[in-house]
Design a protein around this motif. Structure first.
Motif, PDB file in Angstrom:
ATOM      1  N   ALA A 577       0.817  -1.216   0.000  1.00 26.64           N
ATOM      2  CA  ALA A 577       0.000   0.000   0.000  1.00 26.64           C
ATOM      3  C   ALA A 577       0.848   1.263   0.000  1.00 26.64           C
ATOM      4  O   ALA A 577       0.533   2.246  -0.671  1.00 26.64           O
ATOM      5  N   ALA A 578       1.950   1.245   0.760  1.00 27.29           N
ATOM      6  CA  ALA A 578       2.806   2.433   0.859  1.00 27.29           C
ATOM      7  C   ALA A 578       3.821   2.516  -0.267  1.00 27.29           C
ATOM      8  O   ALA A 578       4.425   3.573  -0.484  1.00 27.29           O
ATOM      9  N   GLY A 579       4.042   1.406  -0.979  1.00 27.56           N
ATOM     10  CA  GLY A 579       5.014   1.401  -2.067  1.00 27.56           C
ATOM     11  C   GLY A 579       6.453   1.370  -1.587  1.00 27.56           C
ATOM     12  O   GLY A 579       7.355   1.865  -2.276  1.00 27.56           O
ATOM     13  N   PHE A 580       6.702   0.772  -0.409  1.00 30.90           N
ATOM     14  CA  PHE A 580       8.047   0.691   0.154  1.00 30.90           C
ATOM     15  C   PHE A 580       8.570  -0.739   0.087  1.00 30.90           C
ATOM     16  O   PHE A 580       7.810  -1.713   0.172  1.00 30.90           O
ATOM     17  N   LEU A 581       9.892  -0.848  -0.011  1.00 31.65           N
ATOM     18  CA  LEU A 581      10.595  -2.114   0.150  1.00 31.65           C
ATOM     19  C   LEU A 581      11.532  -1.962   1.341  1.00 31.65           C
ATOM     20  O   LEU A 581      12.353  -1.045   1.384  1.00 31.65           O
ATOM     21  N   PHE A 582      11.412  -2.862   2.325  1.00 30.57           N
ATOM     22  CA  PHE A 582      12.304  -2.872   3.480  1.00 30.57           C
ATOM     23  C   PHE A 582      13.254  -4.062   3.338  1.00 30.57           C
ATOM     24  O   PHE A 582      12.798  -5.185   3.073  1.00 30.57           O
ATOM     25  N   LEU A 583      14.541  -3.814   3.495  1.00 22.26           N
ATOM     26  CA  LEU A 583      15.506  -4.900   3.370  1.00 22.26           C
ATOM     27  C   LEU A 583      16.483  -4.880   4.534  1.00 22.26           C
ATOM     28  O   LEU A 583      16.769  -3.828   5.112  1.00 22.26           O
TER      29      LEU A 583
END
Length: 733
Positions: A577-583
């Protein structure tokens, strides 16, 4: 005048480590049939060889007779739990001790070794929470005191081992950061400590009796290191550096004096723990070397004679070395009564107190953060936590698993949770096995019962894709990076949660690209489905996943970027929904990127290893969003402290809490150690998981009847037990 350590760094400039192998040692497998990371000689009239046991089934450490008339028979096997460390320390109040720290509980244990065998010293135990790789012991030439340097994930713990004939204690001096996870170390007579790891530079620091953090010096970025050891001489020591099938020998000024080839074991792979025995036996008149090894057929400890090799590289044999010899004739104590024997005398009536002591004379016992008001201080930096709390300072919420999965075969890693479309109680857990043994996906029910195993090429991080348009129908899929053939592997999930092969389910990656971690993202802007995959060099590839009209999967590479600071990465999760990628960058922390293929390739670090909360390695990352709005939580698996850090989903991603999974004795379920992959959902599944489910990998699965399981398990925890009823209700599921 330049300092000695500066001289070392300068002396190595331009040094070529490729030298003629002008000596040879013919090795023999001395003790085999178990997994070892290292070996240590124990000096005695009948010498011993000590080896850690890194296997899940047995663990602990093994003791072998290395005497003249011995066939390397095993004299002891203490099953303390899977470990990487077994190290001798001599003459502690007249007793010789062995130090061992198992991975499952991070408790440093002391054992007395004598002619009667090996026996535990119950009062000499100290918990150092972390994942530890190697240990070096230093005896001060000024005071004669024994100190240990315990190396782990980008940190070192310095501690004191002291005692009398009847008692022994271990006291923490300090913990300080280092640039890498130290996997090999050795100490010269002058107290200079060398340490390194595979594919890492060689570093050093000067050991001192002080609580001042030592300066870390980069000695060389060219010397290859798997094992380190010191050959002690009166006129100057030699540094032995093992790698590949070679031992390079350096003098005290780091000049390369020769190279020793290692023969006798075909397809030799050195695993570490190089040790030198500098005494004479009828079998080894000039001493010997030993280290952990593997070949195509077996694993264990290899040994070889030093005699001809020393002469060939111009080293005079010194078999008079005895680690029990006093390093000082008139030893001058730096731990004084003025400092209550709990600190170093810093002069001018001042003291440097050990960890856990305070006051002008170090007489006051204290604990970190006063045990966070969730326990009482029961000793120097030893908290006795109240029920429901854990951790070094009682700041970790303690939760119990309701269930654990059945044996998963080989080396498990990462789970995913599939939600049944009409009956949430029939939801399933999908896990991966990345080792050759049992490689594939395994499906479990919500009580951890094994329902299905589907072979695949060593899948690692698994995710679920819902309602993917496959031809003319909607289908759920699983996706993972498969290490065995460096592909993207996908399976269909049927209406009951079982997996089946699918056309186009194996997708290629570029030639010479070795896959490591992976995750998925579905754009709410375009509705397109994307797959992320990375390698160990942090090179991320983003693919668009599509289907042909006849239902065959296909992928198109749409983006490439470097994740984090370029260190090893693995775990990732997308916020659709937010368009983020967390790595997760294992040694560094957590980063946020734009997930859309046309987004910025510049990331933002939202959590950093060493910030007082997050510890290396950063492994699995999972996200549970609220059903509406931007709230929710990000979960991060912190392997080094076997715990989990929770952050707000919404920027600026503030810290929420830390929790750890403890023993559920009533259900016979052990705690989690060396956590890896994780998954979380907020859906109400059943009465066991009314506010959602958290699933985590447990690396060392301890059995209720004792010992450790051969195969990893996964623990199932109620999300409500972690976040509390108020937070889970606020998620809106």
């Amino acid at each position: 005048m330049r300092s000695y350590v500066t001289y070392l760094a300068c002396a190595l400039t331009g040094l070529s480590v490729a030298s003629a192998q002008n000596a040879n040692i013919t090795l023999a497998p001395a003790a085999t049939g178990f997994e070892a990371d290292g070996a240590s000689f124990y000096y005695a009239s009948n010498p011993l060889v000590l080896a850690n046991d890194g296997s899940a089934a047995d663990g602990g450490f093994r003791v072998f007779n290395a005497g003249a008339n011995s066939s390397w028979s095993q004299t002891s096997h203490l099953k303390t739990g899977r470990s990487k460390i077994i190290t001798p320390v001599y003459d502690v109040g007249g007793r010789d001790l062995l130090l061992n720290i198992p991975a499952p509980d991070s408790v440093l244990r002391a054992f007395e070794v004598s002619e009667n065998g090996v026996a535990g010293v119950e009062q000499a135990r100290k918990k150092f929470l972390g994942d530890w790789s190697t240990l070096c012991v230093w005896r001060s030439a000024k005071s004669g005191e024994n100190y240990g340097f315990l190396f782990g994930k980008k940190q070192v713990v310095q501690f004191l081992v002291r005692g009398t004939e009847n008692s022994t204690e271990i006291l923490e001096i300090q913990t300080f950061p280092i640039p890498i996870e130290g996997e090999a170390c050795t100490v010269l007579s002058n107290g200079l400590v060398y340490f390194s790891a595979e594919d890492q530079p060689l570093y050093s620091f000067q050991a001192t009796e002080s609580t001042v953090t030592p300066e870390i010096t980069t000695v060389s970025e060219e010397i290859e290191v798997i094992g380190l050891a010191t050959y002690y001489r009166i006129s100057g020591d030699y540094l032995f550096v093992a790698h590949d099938e070679v031992i390079d020998v350096y003098d005290e000024k780091l000049g390369l004096v020769g190279s020793i080839s290692l023969t006798g074991i075909p397809d030799l792979s050195i695993q570490g723990g190089l040790s030198i025995y500098q005494a004479s036996t009828s079998t080894f008149p000039s001493g010997a070397i030993a280290f952990a090894f593997e070949d195509e057929e077996t694993a264990g400890i290899a040994v070889g004679p030093l005699e001809s090799a020393l002469a060939a590289v111009g080293i005079e044999v010194n078999t008079d070395f005895n680690p029990r010899d006093r390093p000082c004739n008139d030893c001058e104590g730096t731990i004084t009564k003025q400092c209550s024997e709990n600190g170093f005398d810093a002069g001018y009536s001042s003291c440097q107190c050990f960890v856990g002591f305070s006051g002008s004379d170090c007489s006051e016992t204290i604990c970190k953060n006063s045990c966070s008001s969730h326990g009482k201080c029961a000793g120097p930096n030893v908290c006795q936590c109240d029920a429901g709390w854990e951790g070094p300072d009682c700041s970790f919420v303690a939760v119990q698993a309701k269930y654990e999965t059945a044996a998963n075969g080989g080396d498990g890693d990462d789970p995913a949770i599939w939600i049944h479309p009409t009956d949430a109680s029939q939801s399933k857990i999908v896990t991966t096995t990345k080792s050759e043994a049992g490689a594939g996906f395994t499906v479990f029910d919500l009580k951890g019962e094994l329902l299905q195993h589907t072979p695949a090429e060593q899948p690692n991080n698994v995710d679920v894709i819902y309602n993917f348009t496959l031809g003319d129908k909607q289908t759920d899929l699983t996706f993972a990076a498969c290490r065995g053939d460096n592909t993207l592997c996908l399976f269909a999930i049927n209406s009951t949660g079982f997996l089946s092969p699918i056309a186009g389910g194996v997708q290629p990656t570029p030639e010479d690209y070795e896959v490591y971690g992976s995750c998925t993202f579905r754009s709410t802007k375009t509705g397109k489905q994307y797959l992320f995959v990375n390698n160990k060099d942090a090179e991320y590839l983003q693919y668009e996943l599509t289907s042909t009209a006849n239902g065959t999967l296909q992928t198109t590479l749409v983006r490439e970027f470097i994740g984090g600071s370029g260190g090893q990465v693995e775990g990732c999760v997308a916020d659709d929904a937010a368009g983020f990628l967390f790595l997760g960058e294992e040694p560094e922390g957590v980063w946020r990127y734009d997930a859309e293929p046309d987004g910025s390739d510049t990331g933002m670090q939202i959590a950093k290893v060493g910030d007082g909360r997050l510890s290396a390695d950063v492994e699995g990352i999972a996200l549970v969003p609220a059903t509406s709005g931007g709230s929710g939580y990000i979960f991060v698996s912190s392997q080094g402290i076997s715990s989990y850090i929770v952050y707000d989903r919404a920027p600026p991603h503030e810290y929420v809490m830390t929790f750890t999974i403890v023993d559920n004795r009533e259900a016979g379920i052990d705690h989690v150690s060396n956590t890896d992959g994780i998954a979380v959902v907020g859906d109400r599944l059943n009465s066991d998981f009314p506010g959602g489910l958290f699933v985590t990998h447990d690396d060392a699965n301890e059995l209720a009847e004792g010992g450790t399981a051969l195969e990893a398990s996964f623990k199932l925890v109620s999300l409500e037990d972690i976040l509390g009823e108020e937070r889970t209700k606020a998620l809106g599921y």
